[in-house]
Design a protein around this motif. Structure first.
Motif, PDB file in Angstrom:
ATOM      1  N   LYS A   1       0.954  -1.207  -0.092  1.00 52.16           N
ATOM      2  CA  LYS A   1       0.096   0.063  -0.035  1.00 52.16           C
ATOM      3  C   LYS A   1       0.953   1.066   0.069  1.00 52.16           C
ATOM      4  CE  LYS A   1      -4.243  -1.658   2.020  1.00 52.16           C
ATOM      5  NZ  LYS A   1      -5.015  -1.954   3.490  1.00 52.16           N
ATOM      6  N   VAL A   2       0.393   2.223  -0.826  1.00 54.79           N
ATOM      7  CA  VAL A   2       1.129   3.719  -0.822  1.00 54.79           C
ATOM      8  C   VAL A   2       0.493   4.239   0.352  1.00 54.79           C
ATOM      9  CG1 VAL A   2       1.681   5.753  -2.210  1.00 54.79           C
ATOM     10  CG2 VAL A   2       1.853   3.308  -3.239  1.00 54.79           C
ATOM     11  N   THR A   3       1.091   5.056   1.178  1.00 51.04           N
ATOM     12  CA  THR A   3       0.496   5.817   2.028  1.00 51.04           C
ATOM     13  C   THR A   3       0.560   7.306   2.053  1.00 51.04           C
ATOM     14  OG1 THR A   3       2.330   5.316   3.630  1.00 51.04           O
ATOM     15  CG2 THR A   3       0.520   4.001   3.969  1.00 51.04           C
ATOM     16  N   ASP A   4       1.807   7.334   1.641  1.00 43.89           N
ATOM     17  CA  ASP A   4       2.107   8.995   1.409  1.00 43.89           C
ATOM     18  C   ASP A   4       1.651   9.662  -0.141  1.00 43.89           C
ATOM     19  OD1 ASP A   4       3.617  11.384   1.522  1.00 43.89           O
ATOM     20  OD2 ASP A   4       5.613  10.667   1.684  1.00 43.89           O
ATOM     21  N   THR A   5       1.108  10.853   0.217  1.00 46.82           N
ATOM     22  CA  THR A   5       0.549  11.429  -1.279  1.00 46.82           C
ATOM     23  C   THR A   5       1.751  11.922  -1.838  1.00 46.82           C
ATOM     24  OG1 THR A   5      -0.268  13.262  -0.057  1.00 46.82           O
ATOM     25  CG2 THR A   5      -1.998  11.523  -0.378  1.00 46.82           C
ATOM     26  N   ALA A   6       2.882  12.422  -1.069  1.00 51.72           N
ATOM     27  CA  ALA A   6       3.785  13.034  -1.523  1.00 51.72           C
ATOM     28  C   ALA A   6       5.078  12.026  -2.038  1.00 51.72           C
ATOM     29  CB  ALA A   6       4.635  14.034  -0.807  1.00 51.72           C
ATOM     30  N   MET A   7       4.561  10.929  -2.074  1.00 54.63           N
ATOM     31  CA  MET A   7       5.704  10.039  -2.635  1.00 54.63           C
ATOM     32  C   MET A   7       6.235  10.156  -4.090  1.00 54.63           C
ATOM     33  SD  MET A   7       4.844   6.002  -3.362  1.00 54.63           S
ATOM     34  CE  MET A   7       6.157   4.716  -3.858  1.00 54.63           C
ATOM     35  N   THR A   8       7.229   9.857  -4.123  1.00 55.67           N
ATOM     36  CA  THR A   8       7.849   9.744  -5.726  1.00 55.67           C
ATOM     37  C   THR A   8       8.266   8.266  -6.162  1.00 55.67           C
ATOM     38  OG1 THR A   8       8.928  12.122  -5.149  1.00 55.67           O
ATOM     39  CG2 THR A   8       9.834  10.782  -6.923  1.00 55.67           C
ATOM     40  N   VAL A   9       7.619   8.069  -7.277  1.00 57.81           N
ATOM     41  CA  VAL A   9       7.839   6.683  -7.891  1.00 57.81           C
ATOM     42  C   VAL A   9       9.129   6.973  -8.708  1.00 57.81           C
ATOM     43  CG1 VAL A   9       6.966   4.925  -9.107  1.00 57.81           C
ATOM     44  CG2 VAL A   9       5.259   6.578  -7.903  1.00 57.81           C
ATOM     45  N   ASP A  10      10.094   6.281  -8.212  1.00 57.43           N
ATOM     46  CA  ASP A  10      11.336   6.533  -9.109  1.00 57.43           C
ATOM     47  C   ASP A  10      11.533   5.429 -10.128  1.00 57.43           C
ATOM     48  OD1 ASP A  10      12.299   4.255  -7.728  1.00 57.43           O
ATOM     49  OD2 ASP A  10      13.120   5.430  -6.047  1.00 57.43           O
ATOM     50  N   ILE A  11      12.553   5.628 -10.692  1.00 57.23           N
ATOM     51  CA  ILE A  11      12.777   4.590 -11.801  1.00 57.23           C
ATOM     52  C   ILE A  11      13.476   3.632 -11.799  1.00 57.23           C
ATOM     53  CG2 ILE A  11      12.088   6.400 -13.878  1.00 57.23           C
ATOM     54  CD1 ILE A  11      15.083   6.861 -14.121  1.00 57.23           C
ATOM     55  N   ASP A  12      14.031   3.430 -10.410  1.00 61.05           N
ATOM     56  CA  ASP A  12      14.788   2.176  -9.888  1.00 61.05           C
ATOM     57  C   ASP A  12      14.048   1.014 -10.034  1.00 61.05           C
ATOM     58  OD1 ASP A  12      16.823   4.136  -9.690  1.00 61.05           O
ATOM     59  OD2 ASP A  12      16.281   4.288  -7.542  1.00 61.05           O
ATOM     60  N   ASN A  13      14.518  -0.127 -10.137  1.00 62.03           N
ATOM     61  CA  ASN A  13      13.986  -1.676  -9.850  1.00 62.03           C
ATOM     62  C   ASN A  13      12.910  -1.591 -10.784  1.00 62.03           C
ATOM     63  OD1 ASN A  13      15.941  -2.095  -7.795  1.00 62.03           O
ATOM     64  ND2 ASN A  13      14.522  -0.722  -6.375  1.00 62.03           N
ATOM     65  N   LEU A  14      12.649  -0.970 -11.966  1.00 64.48           N
ATOM     66  CA  LEU A  14      11.579  -1.352 -12.758  1.00 64.48           C
ATOM     67  C   LEU A  14      11.779  -2.771 -13.387  1.00 64.48           C
ATOM     68  CD1 LEU A  14      11.275   2.018 -14.654  1.00 64.48           C
ATOM     69  CD2 LEU A  14       9.777   1.268 -12.877  1.00 64.48           C
ATOM     70  N   PRO A  15      10.808  -3.372 -13.983  1.00 63.43           N
ATOM     71  CA  PRO A  15       9.494  -3.097 -13.944  1.00 63.43           C
ATOM     72  C   PRO A  15       8.719  -3.275 -12.416  1.00 63.43           C
ATOM     73  CG  PRO A  15       9.540  -5.204 -14.947  1.00 63.43           C
ATOM     74  CD  PRO A  15      10.991  -4.753 -14.547  1.00 63.43           C
ATOM     75  N   LYS A  16       7.618  -2.242 -12.124  1.00 63.23           N
ATOM     76  CA  LYS A  16       7.102  -2.389 -10.837  1.00 63.23           C
ATOM     77  C   LYS A  16       5.480  -2.459 -11.430  1.00 63.23           C
ATOM     78  CE  LYS A  16       9.724   1.334  -9.137  1.00 63.23           C
ATOM     79  NZ  LYS A  16       9.740   2.591  -8.201  1.00 63.23           N
ATOM     80  N   ILE A  17       4.777  -3.179 -10.561  1.00 63.05           N
ATOM     81  CA  ILE A  17       3.271  -3.313 -10.868  1.00 63.05           C
ATOM     82  C   ILE A  17       2.671  -2.187  -9.828  1.00 63.05           C
ATOM     83  CG2 ILE A  17       1.210  -4.616 -10.683  1.00 63.05           C
ATOM     84  CD1 ILE A  17       2.796  -5.642 -12.815  1.00 63.05           C
ATOM     85  N   LEU A  18       1.964  -1.130 -10.357  1.00 61.20           N
ATOM     86  CA  LEU A  18       0.955  -0.199 -10.090  1.00 61.20           C
ATOM     87  C   LEU A  18      -0.305  -0.583 -10.149  1.00 61.20           C
ATOM     88  CD1 LEU A  18       0.668   2.709  -8.543  1.00 61.20           C
ATOM     89  CD2 LEU A  18       0.510   3.363 -10.751  1.00 61.20           C
ATOM     90  N   GLN A  19      -1.092  -0.686  -8.769  1.00 61.01           N
ATOM     91  CA  GLN A  19      -2.536  -1.029  -8.889  1.00 61.01           C
ATOM     92  C   GLN A  19      -3.407   0.125  -8.211  1.00 61.01           C
ATOM     93  OE1 GLN A  19      -3.344  -4.568  -6.514  1.00 61.01           O
ATOM     94  NE2 GLN A  19      -5.431  -4.720  -6.928  1.00 61.01           N
ATOM     95  N   ALA A  20      -4.369   0.430  -8.788  1.00 64.31           N
ATOM     96  CA  ALA A  20      -5.208   1.413  -8.342  1.00 64.31           C
ATOM     97  C   ALA A  20      -6.732   0.905  -8.217  1.00 64.31           C
ATOM     98  CB  ALA A  20      -5.447   2.788  -9.176  1.00 64.31           C
ATOM     99  N   GLY A  21      -7.111   0.768  -6.961  1.00 63.91           N
ATOM    100  CA  GLY A  21      -8.624   0.160  -6.889  1.00 63.91           C
ATOM    101  C   GLY A  21      -8.364  -1.161  -7.071  1.00 63.91           C
ATOM    102  N   LYS A  22      -9.596  -1.939  -7.368  1.00 72.08           N
ATOM    103  CA  LYS A  22      -9.576  -3.497  -7.345  1.00 72.08           C
ATOM    104  C   LYS A  22      -9.071  -3.843  -8.794  1.00 72.08           C
ATOM    105  CE  LYS A  22     -12.659  -4.838  -3.803  1.00 72.08           C
ATOM    106  NZ  LYS A  22     -14.238  -5.119  -3.596  1.00 72.08           N
ATOM    107  N   ARG A  23      -9.351  -2.803  -9.816  1.00 73.29           N
ATOM    108  CA  ARG A  23      -9.512  -3.481 -11.089  1.00 73.29           C
ATOM    109  C   ARG A  23      -8.288  -2.758 -12.165  1.00 73.29           C
ATOM    110  NH1 ARG A  23     -14.407  -3.863  -9.528  1.00 73.29           N
ATOM    111  NH2 ARG A  23     -14.900  -1.849 -10.572  1.00 73.29           N
TER     112      ARG A  23
END
Lengths: 410, 410
Positions: free
Chosen positions: A380-402
């Protein structure tokens, strides 16, 4: 000697089937049964009126409630008269106060009506329907005709219409021209010689006025009306409407979205949705009501979601949607084929969600994060100021259930 | 640099003279004075609107109140616009509920308007007036135009009109089309570009609506209104109207009738009649008010009766009427030249009065006898069953103060 009219059970049964979940006025089931029997005996089809608002051509499941009824009439050989409200649409709101009544050009009306019919044809055979535009008889009306029309209704009567009564009581202005919309709609019934008019329960006043105006213009057996309940959106709270897109199921939604949204409805809506949005028989409906007493509602909801998704997107698509839904939501997994997005530089999480179209505003993104609805690699992401960096790509981003996105580096 | 507008006394005085006894809205004397001055400075005449109801073309003194005002405007070089309400007259009452709004044909409207103008020309120069018929712009109006017009007024606003408010409160029906009459009348002001509209105080709502609708259609200096009091009939109680013919003075009444009726008004009406029904100056009016404090009101009433009778019937006729009035009523004598009727056989007194046209019903005859108003050879008749025989002819039969007949035997 006059023959005595004996109403046959067959037509009472027909009337009951057609009007499942609906209100029939003023004569109830029997009035409809009589119309059905007389039509069968005379060979003269019943003329069934449906007025359409060409200013809002985007149809959702809420609209199919009435279309299902039209389809039943059509299957019995009756005539569907689809009325495009061109006159009113082209007039718009001359006071300019209402945003819901923009004035449309003739071309816009025709274009919208075409879109409307295309979507409608997913439910019924629009090629067999009579399509008329009330601009044809309303626009040429002159002073004398309009005064004659208006002379049939009193102010007191008009003020019994819910919204007028409410606004008047609250001291909110009602312009005189607004009285003309129900009058024009009622006159349409005269022009097309309707035997029955269908409409939502919010149209009660207008469609009943059609009956009255037909009488005033001399029709011996004026139209009866069938009022259909407004269906709630997927939250089960307010009526389905484009105003709340997240709770609204469009006829053009993808199978996956449609299935997923249907699975999100509260259990209390299952029977109503089955009853009004599918073609299942009364016997099947009864069976479902029984099963709900003992079985897991989720399984029955899956049958509902599949049935409706299949109708608008075909069997194959519905099966895929169901498979994916089971995988993602029920098994908490990640779907098999998820799209990817090339993350070229580090981005703030809010900007990224907006960029991907997962949300329509940063406010929505913040709320989603606050509700624990945003995950990166299942955390879970909890910080709205979070920066998604380009390290360790690929990553899976999920928003809501679907909603899923694979963030890649190329 | 903008020049400062300085209102001159001359125009304030003009405005005061024109509006004697009237109410000016919304800006009072000054608004009219400004219009008069601006017109004088620009050389552009003021356009003065008067709407006429061609369903009732028979004019009485009550109608001359407004005509006197038109005449004053005309004398100052302004333009009188006489509006024939052809559209509304030809529509009538489409609900058929009102007897006062029969539908007239175009020919009837024109015929009535002609009669109207003929009588009007006794007061002002109709040949200089602009005569228009609102059928020319109202009849061709179509749906869109009418809705646009109606969009400018709210139901709440319409319901402030006295008669609507009253009927609504009493639960009496008001048909929607009735809302259109004030709207149409108001739109007439747009069509003819009126600067001021004249009307009775009972027209307050309608004429003020004209101002508002002009604004809505973009006129920078919309019309002001001049409201004229309704004049009482000769009984001094209810407004002069054809409904009470005995208290109503028609412009076509004979000098004798006109003079006699004017002499029957209560003293309290003398000043009002002088003020609104004659052309006397403000100074003369003031003089009359003074004289009433010391002199016998009868003498001043005679001046009033003579002035008005002279205006509509000429000096000679007015003098004869005055002479006869003095002889008959004041000297209790019998007029010099009375008509005769050949009484061929004995008749009941009621039948005879009816036959001679002295009364319009036996009921009226009975009331007249009960009030001591019927005499034969100057002796009061007291018995309504009395038979007038053919002995001792000729006899003089008198009914009321001014009706005489010599009953003869050949």
């Amino acid at each position: 000697m006059e023959e005595k009219f004996v109403l046959k059970d067959k037509f009472i049964k027909q009337a009951q089937e057609i009007s499942r979940g609906a209100e029939l006025l003023p004569g109830g089931i029997n009035e409809l049964a009589i119309k059905l029997q007389k039509s069968a005996e005379s060979g003269k089809p019943i003329r069934v009126k449906l007025g359409m608002d060409p200013t809002r051509p985007d149809l959702h499941l809420g609209h199919t409630v009435v279309m299902k009824k039209l389809k039943k009439f059509q299957e019995l050989g009756h005539t569907i008269v689809l009325l495009v409200g061109g006159a009113t649409a082209m007039v718009g709101d001359p006071s300019g106060k209402s945003e819901t009544r923009p004035a449309l050009t003739k071309e816009q009306v025709e274009e919208n009506a075409k879109t409307y019919f295309e979507q409608m044809s997913k439910v019924l055979d629009t090629s067999k329907a009579e399509v008329v535009n009330n601009a044809d008889w309303l626009h040429p009306m002159q002073l004398t005709d309009l005064l004659k029309l208006a002379s049939n209704v009193t102010v007191a009567q008009m003020m019994t219409r819910d919204d007028f009564a409410k606004r008047y009581a609250e001291g909110k202005p009602i312009s005189i021209h607004e009285f003309f919309y129900p009058l024009m709609q009622a006159y349409d019934s005269v022009a097309i010689d309707a035997d029955i008019e269908l409409g939502g329960t919010d149209q009660r006043f207008n469609v009943l006025l059609g009956r009255e105006i037909q009488s005033a213009y001399g029709k011996p057996n004026p139209q009866m009306v069938m009022l259909l309940p407004l269906i709630e959106g997927t939250d089960g709270l307010v009526k389905m409407s484009k105003t709340y897109p997240e709770h609204c199921i469009s006829l053009t939604d993808s199978a996956k979205d449609m299935y997923g949204k249907l699975m999100s409805i509260p259990d209390t809506l299952i029977v109503k949705y089955f009853s009004l949005l599918t073609d299942i028989s009364d016997a099947e409906l009864k069976d479902i009501e029984e099963r709900l007493k003992t079985e897991n509602p989720r399984d029955i909801k899956m049958k509902l979601a599949f049935t409706i998704t299949e109708e608008y997107n075909g069997t194959q698509e519905a099966e895929n949607a169901q498979k994916e839904f089971i995988n993602v939501v029920q098994n908490k997994g990640v779907p098999e084929d998820i799209p990817s997005f090339k993350l070229e530089s580090a981005m703030n999480i809010l900007d990224l969600l907006l960029e991907l179209g997962f949300v329509t505003s940063k406010g929505e993104a913040k709320r989603l994060i606050a509700g624990g609805g945003v995950k990166i690699n299942n955390e879970k992401v909890t910080d709205t100021a979070m920066t998604v960096d380009i390290d360790n790509l690929p990553k899976i981003l999920q928003a809501g259930k679907r909603k899923f996105m694979e963030l890649t580096n190329g």
